[in-house]
Design an enzyme around this catalytic site. Structure first.
Site, PDB file in Angstrom:
ATOM      1  N   ASN A   7       0.874  -1.177   0.000  1.00  0.00           N
ATOM      2  CA  ASN A   7       0.000   0.000   0.000  1.00  0.00           C
ATOM      3  C   ASN A   7       0.913   1.230   0.000  1.00  0.00           C
ATOM      4  O   ASN A   7       1.522   1.554   1.009  1.00  0.00           O
ATOM      5  CB  ASN A   7      -0.859  -0.056   1.267  1.00  0.00           C
ATOM      6  CG  ASN A   7      -1.785   1.125   1.392  1.00  0.00           C
ATOM      7  OD1 ASN A   7      -1.841   1.987   0.511  1.00  0.00           O
ATOM      8  ND2 ASN A   7      -2.507   1.176   2.490  1.00  0.00           N
ATOM      9  N   LYS A  14       3.487   0.827   2.898  1.00  0.00           N
ATOM     10  CA  LYS A  14       3.214  -0.172   3.938  1.00  0.00           C
ATOM     11  C   LYS A  14       3.237  -1.541   3.275  1.00  0.00           C
ATOM     12  O   LYS A  14       2.812  -1.674   2.125  1.00  0.00           O
ATOM     13  CB  LYS A  14       1.826   0.048   4.545  1.00  0.00           C
ATOM     14  CG  LYS A  14       1.736   1.275   5.408  1.00  0.00           C
ATOM     15  CD  LYS A  14       0.391   1.286   6.150  1.00  0.00           C
ATOM     16  CE  LYS A  14       0.029   2.693   6.539  1.00  0.00           C
ATOM     17  NZ  LYS A  14      -1.382   2.989   6.503  1.00  0.00           N
ATOM     18  N   ARG A  87      -2.766  -2.344  -3.197  1.00  0.00           N
ATOM     19  CA  ARG A  87      -3.959  -1.557  -2.856  1.00  0.00           C
ATOM     20  C   ARG A  87      -3.924  -0.264  -3.666  1.00  0.00           C
ATOM     21  O   ARG A  87      -2.993   0.528  -3.550  1.00  0.00           O
ATOM     22  CB  ARG A  87      -3.974  -1.226  -1.371  1.00  0.00           C
ATOM     23  CG  ARG A  87      -5.176  -0.392  -1.012  1.00  0.00           C
ATOM     24  CD  ARG A  87      -5.051   0.164   0.374  1.00  0.00           C
ATOM     25  NE  ARG A  87      -6.257   0.886   0.718  1.00  0.00           N
ATOM     26  CZ  ARG A  87      -6.252   2.051   1.347  1.00  0.00           C
ATOM     27  NH1 ARG A  87      -5.114   2.633   1.673  1.00  0.00           N
ATOM     28  NH2 ARG A  87      -7.382   2.655   1.642  1.00  0.00           N
ATOM     29  N   HIS A 176     -12.542   2.907   1.197  1.00  0.00           N
ATOM     30  CA  HIS A 176     -12.629   1.882   2.252  1.00  0.00           C
ATOM     31  C   HIS A 176     -13.416   0.663   1.793  1.00  0.00           C
ATOM     32  O   HIS A 176     -13.902  -0.119   2.627  1.00  0.00           O
ATOM     33  CB  HIS A 176     -13.335   2.425   3.523  1.00  0.00           C
ATOM     34  CG  HIS A 176     -12.561   3.469   4.270  1.00  0.00           C
ATOM     35  ND1 HIS A 176     -13.183   4.497   4.940  1.00  0.00           N
ATOM     36  CD2 HIS A 176     -11.242   3.646   4.459  1.00  0.00           C
ATOM     37  CE1 HIS A 176     -12.278   5.257   5.518  1.00  0.00           C
ATOM     38  NE2 HIS A 176     -11.082   4.777   5.223  1.00  0.00           N
ATOM     39  N   LEU A 203     -14.741   3.514  11.261  1.00  0.00           N
ATOM     40  CA  LEU A 203     -14.414   4.763  11.951  1.00  0.00           C
ATOM     41  C   LEU A 203     -12.958   4.736  12.401  1.00  0.00           C
ATOM     42  O   LEU A 203     -12.612   4.126  13.408  1.00  0.00           O
ATOM     43  CB  LEU A 203     -15.332   4.955  13.175  1.00  0.00           C
ATOM     44  CG  LEU A 203     -16.852   4.842  12.937  1.00  0.00           C
ATOM     45  CD1 LEU A 203     -17.613   5.010  14.247  1.00  0.00           C
ATOM     46  CD2 LEU A 203     -17.329   5.867  11.916  1.00  0.00           C
ATOM     47  N   SER A 205      -9.046   7.210  11.451  1.00  0.00           N
ATOM     48  CA  SER A 205      -8.743   8.620  11.210  1.00  0.00           C
ATOM     49  C   SER A 205      -9.440   9.073   9.928  1.00  0.00           C
ATOM     50  O   SER A 205      -9.877  10.204   9.804  1.00  0.00           O
ATOM     51  CB  SER A 205      -7.245   8.857  11.178  1.00  0.00           C
ATOM     52  OG  SER A 205      -6.648   8.011  10.264  1.00  0.00           O
ATOM     53  N   ARG A 235     -10.280  15.683   8.240  1.00  0.00           N
ATOM     54  CA  ARG A 235     -11.124  16.020   7.074  1.00  0.00           C
ATOM     55  C   ARG A 235     -12.488  16.531   7.545  1.00  0.00           C
ATOM     56  O   ARG A 235     -13.074  15.955   8.463  1.00  0.00           O
ATOM     57  CB  ARG A 235     -11.326  14.787   6.193  1.00  0.00           C
ATOM     58  CG  ARG A 235     -10.073  14.418   5.424  1.00  0.00           C
ATOM     59  CD  ARG A 235     -10.256  13.127   4.664  1.00  0.00           C
ATOM     60  NE  ARG A 235      -9.308  12.121   5.128  1.00  0.00           N
ATOM     61  CZ  ARG A 235      -9.334  10.837   4.797  1.00  0.00           C
ATOM     62  NH1 ARG A 235     -10.257  10.376   3.984  1.00  0.00           N
ATOM     63  NH2 ARG A 235      -8.423  10.010   5.254  1.00  0.00           N
ATOM     64  N   THR A 278      -8.780  10.975  18.478  1.00  0.00           N
ATOM     65  CA  THR A 278      -9.950  11.045  19.363  1.00  0.00           C
ATOM     66  C   THR A 278      -9.616  10.708  20.816  1.00  0.00           C
ATOM     67  O   THR A 278     -10.331  11.124  21.718  1.00  0.00           O
ATOM     68  CB  THR A 278     -11.070  10.121  18.860  1.00  0.00           C
ATOM     69  OG1 THR A 278     -10.501   8.906  18.421  1.00  0.00           O
ATOM     70  CG2 THR A 278     -11.826  10.754  17.709  1.00  0.00           C
ATOM     71  N   ARG A 279      -8.510   9.975  21.030  1.00  0.00           N
ATOM     72  CA  ARG A 279      -8.129   9.668  22.418  1.00  0.00           C
ATOM     73  C   ARG A 279      -7.789  10.956  23.173  1.00  0.00           C
ATOM     74  O   ARG A 279      -8.211  11.160  24.306  1.00  0.00           O
ATOM     75  CB  ARG A 279      -6.924   8.720  22.452  1.00  0.00           C
ATOM     76  CG  ARG A 279      -7.294   7.304  22.112  1.00  0.00           C
ATOM     77  CD  ARG A 279      -6.087   6.469  21.829  1.00  0.00           C
ATOM     78  NE  ARG A 279      -5.517   6.812  20.522  1.00  0.00           N
ATOM     79  CZ  ARG A 279      -4.760   6.016  19.807  1.00  0.00           C
ATOM     80  NH1 ARG A 279      -4.442   4.835  20.255  1.00  0.00           N
ATOM     81  NH2 ARG A 279      -4.299   6.392  18.626  1.00  0.00           N
ATOM     82  N   GLY A 325      -9.924   1.921  13.769  1.00  0.00           N
ATOM     83  CA  GLY A 325      -9.324   2.418  15.021  1.00  0.00           C
ATOM     84  C   GLY A 325     -10.306   2.822  16.099  1.00  0.00           C
ATOM     85  O   GLY A 325     -10.243   2.328  17.233  1.00  0.00           O
ATOM     86  N   GLY A 327     -13.793   2.501  15.908  1.00  0.00           N
ATOM     87  CA  GLY A 327     -14.865   1.504  15.997  1.00  0.00           C
ATOM     88  C   GLY A 327     -14.462   0.263  16.769  1.00  0.00           C
ATOM     89  O   GLY A 327     -15.266  -0.334  17.494  1.00  0.00           O
ATOM     90  N   GLU A 379      -8.118  -5.455   5.947  1.00  0.00           N
ATOM     91  CA  GLU A 379      -8.067  -5.146   4.517  1.00  0.00           C
ATOM     92  C   GLU A 379      -6.983  -5.960   3.812  1.00  0.00           C
ATOM     93  O   GLU A 379      -7.158  -6.379   2.673  1.00  0.00           O
ATOM     94  CB  GLU A 379      -7.796  -3.644   4.328  1.00  0.00           C
ATOM     95  CG  GLU A 379      -8.994  -2.795   4.700  1.00  0.00           C
ATOM     96  CD  GLU A 379      -8.633  -1.378   5.131  1.00  0.00           C
ATOM     97  OE1 GLU A 379      -8.095  -1.211   6.246  1.00  0.00           O
ATOM     98  OE2 GLU A 379      -8.893  -0.438   4.370  1.00  0.00           O
TER      99      GLU A 379
HETATM  100  P1  ADP Z   1      -6.291   4.924   9.588  1.00  0.00           P
HETATM  101  O1  ADP Z   1      -6.030   3.513   9.154  1.00  0.00           O
HETATM  102  O2  ADP Z   1      -7.421   5.601   8.876  1.00  0.00           O
HETATM  103  O3  ADP Z   1      -5.079   5.779   9.723  1.00  0.00           O
HETATM  104  P2  ADP Z   1      -7.138   3.719  12.062  1.00  0.00           P
HETATM  105  O4  ADP Z   1      -8.272   2.894  11.624  1.00  0.00           O
HETATM  106  O5  ADP Z   1      -5.885   3.031  12.471  1.00  0.00           O
HETATM  107  O6  ADP Z   1      -6.843   4.875  11.047  1.00  0.00           O
HETATM  108  O7  ADP Z   1      -7.637   4.627  13.270  1.00  0.00           O
HETATM  109  C1  ADP Z   1      -6.767   5.501  13.924  1.00  0.00           C
HETATM  110  C2  ADP Z   1      -7.566   6.366  14.860  1.00  0.00           C
HETATM  111  O8  ADP Z   1      -8.328   5.565  15.763  1.00  0.00           O
HETATM  112  C3  ADP Z   1      -6.687   7.227  15.747  1.00  0.00           C
HETATM  113  O9  ADP Z   1      -6.374   8.448  15.148  1.00  0.00           O
HETATM  114  C4  ADP Z   1      -7.579   7.431  16.955  1.00  0.00           C
HETATM  115  O10 ADP Z   1      -8.340   8.600  16.725  1.00  0.00           O
HETATM  116  C5  ADP Z   1      -8.542   6.288  16.948  1.00  0.00           C
HETATM  117  N1  ADP Z   1      -8.372   5.387  18.113  1.00  0.00           N
HETATM  118  C6  ADP Z   1      -7.585   4.315  18.226  1.00  0.00           C
HETATM  119  N2  ADP Z   1      -7.721   3.744  19.454  1.00  0.00           N
HETATM  120  C7  ADP Z   1      -8.623   4.491  20.124  1.00  0.00           C
HETATM  121  C8  ADP Z   1      -9.210   4.428  21.432  1.00  0.00           C
HETATM  122  N3  ADP Z   1      -8.892   3.484  22.300  1.00  0.00           N
HETATM  123  N4  ADP Z   1     -10.104   5.386  21.758  1.00  0.00           N
HETATM  124  C9  ADP Z   1     -10.446   6.344  20.885  1.00  0.00           C
HETATM  125  N5  ADP Z   1      -9.946   6.446  19.645  1.00  0.00           N
HETATM  126  C10 ADP Z   1      -9.048   5.546  19.260  1.00  0.00           C
END
Ligand code: ADP
Length: 393
Positions: A7, A14, A87, A176, A203, A205, A235, A278-279, A325, A327, A379
């Site tokens: 990817n 990656k 990908r 996605h 859900l 980033s 975004r 979001t953390r 992440g 979800g 994926e």
């Molecule tokens: P991508 O693949 O789109 O970069 P991910 O699916 O890996 O993203 O998701 C990453 C995001 O998930 C992080 O930026 C964070 O906001 C969120 N995240 C991961 N773990 C947690 C958690 N325990 N609580 C809240 N948000 C989380």
């Protein structure tokens, strides 16, 4: 089959080497800052600790060479790699399904690249390099848009002049798709076929929803590009399109500045003023930060609103899945979204919701009108399974 999944982005790559039969991941990693000072490869084997190797990566070709070298040192010589899955972010109108790489299909990836310039050109270069360096290994293109290509015209057509839309191939492509397709497949397997109208909530980033009827996608929240729909990490998601003209005309911002504002400076980052993660936002919200509290409220509001929109596309839903992440990991955010949907009969079992696990699981109560699950996405496995299927043919 041992498949290497790649990817590539404009400055990153990656990779993951996995076995399609067991799903076992032998090795994975990421090459970062390709073409920029301070490049490195982060690599891990069999779930072990990640090692950081600082190496000069002037271009993607050097990155690929390093990946194969590292895999060789780990016992995976090129003759043990039976296929490579690429990908591709944007498949445009050429990839309603995954396809084996040929001169023609590779040309298509480049032809549709203006729709996703940062990713498609890089992956096309990587495909070319893989074919040149390892001519005995088959390559397959898996586009993130394929799953959405068959959605009904009423869902994908934009209400703009036909000649313009047709000439420029403007429509809803979504993204996605590989994740939503995996979620459907895994949920169907887990619920033993007892799933028909599914709203899949990816859900992370980046975030999107997909309305799936018996395995067929009916609508999705991302549009011509992955900017549309939900509020994401950086975004903005759906906004009045006239805002774009207004920013340029009245605000004096250039096209690129508006693009950056909407893609990299918007979303949860802009709302919270704290972080795109979001953390961090949740923590600050819990400590009384009002902007962060509003950001969380808006995330729940918009996400639930669009879930209801997806359910409308299906004329009801029996199943809803959280993945990616946020979800998969945030029980509080799942609850926040689900609570907004209580009027539709969605009921979460808070005890089940608080369980942390890497396995698919139901988190709704027995009397919930909609079954709610957490299903970790994969994926890479989905891509590898496509590689196996196509190369076996
Ligand atoms: P991508 O693949 O789109 O970069 P991910 O699916 O890996 O993203 O998701 C990453 C995001 O998930 C992080 O930026 C964070 O906001 C969120 N995240 C991961 N773990 C947690 C958690 N325990 N609580 C809240 N948000 C989380």
């Amino acid at each position: 089959m041992n498949v290497l999944v790649i990817n590539a982005g404009s400055s990153s790559l990656k990779y993951q080497l996995l076995d399609t039969k067991s799903g076992n991941v032998y090795a994975k990693g990421n090459c970062e800052r390709i073409g920029i000072d301070g490049s490195f490869v982060g690599h891990e084997e069999n779930g072990g600790e990640k090692q950081k190797l600082e190496v000069a990566l002037p271009d993607h070709k050097t990155a690929i060479k390093h990946v194969f070298e590292i895999l060789g040192q780990a016992g995976f010589d090129t003759d043990k790699i039976e296929g490579i899955g690429h990908r591709v972010v944007q498949g445009g109108w050429y990839f309603p399904e995954s396809k084996v790489v040929t001169d023609e299909t590779l040309g298509w990836v480049r032809e549709v690249a203006p729709l996703a310039p940062l990713h498609n050109y890089a992956e096309a270069d990587v495909i070319e390099i893989c074919r040149e360096m390892f001519p005995s290994i088959g390559n397959v293109i898996v586009a993130d848009t394929s799953f959405h290509y068959g959605i009904p015209e009423k869902a994908h057509r934009y209400a703009l002049p036909r000649d313009v839309v047709d000439k420029l191939h403007i429509r809803k492509y979504g993204a996605h798709g590989t994740s939503h397709r995996y979620v459907w497949r895994k949920t169907n397997e887990f619920l033993k076929g007892d799933v028909h109208k599914l709203v899949s909530c990816h859900l992370g980033s980046g975030a999107s929803l997909s309305a799936i009827q018996d395995g067929k996608d009916m609508d999705t929240t991302m549009g011509l590009t992955p900017l549309d729909g939900l509020i994401m990490g950086t975004r903005c998601g759906t906004i009045d399109p006239a805002t774009v003209c207004y920013l340029q005309r009245e605000g004096g911002y250039s096209v690129d500045e508006v693009d950056t504002m909407m893609n990299k400076q918007g979303g949860m980052l802009a709302l919270s003023g704290v972080s795109s993660d979001t953390r961090d936002i949740e923590e600050a919200a819990n400590n009384g930060d009002e902007n962060c509290q509003l950001a969380m409220e808006m995330f729940y509001y918009r996400t639930s609103q669009l879930i209801a929109e997806m359910a409308q596309s299906l004329h009801g839903f029996d199943t809803m899945v959280f993945t990616a992440g946020i979800g998969e990991n945030s029980s509080s955010m799942r609850l926040g979204v689900a609570k907004e949907l209580e009027w539709l009969g969605v009921k979460i079992d808070e005890e089940k919701n608080s369980v942390r696990s890497g396995e698919p699981r139901v988190i709704s109560t027995d009397d919930s009108a909609v079954k709610v699950l957490v299903v970790p996405t994969n994926e890479e496995l989905m891509i590898a399974l496509d590689v196996e299927e196509l190369l076996d043919k």
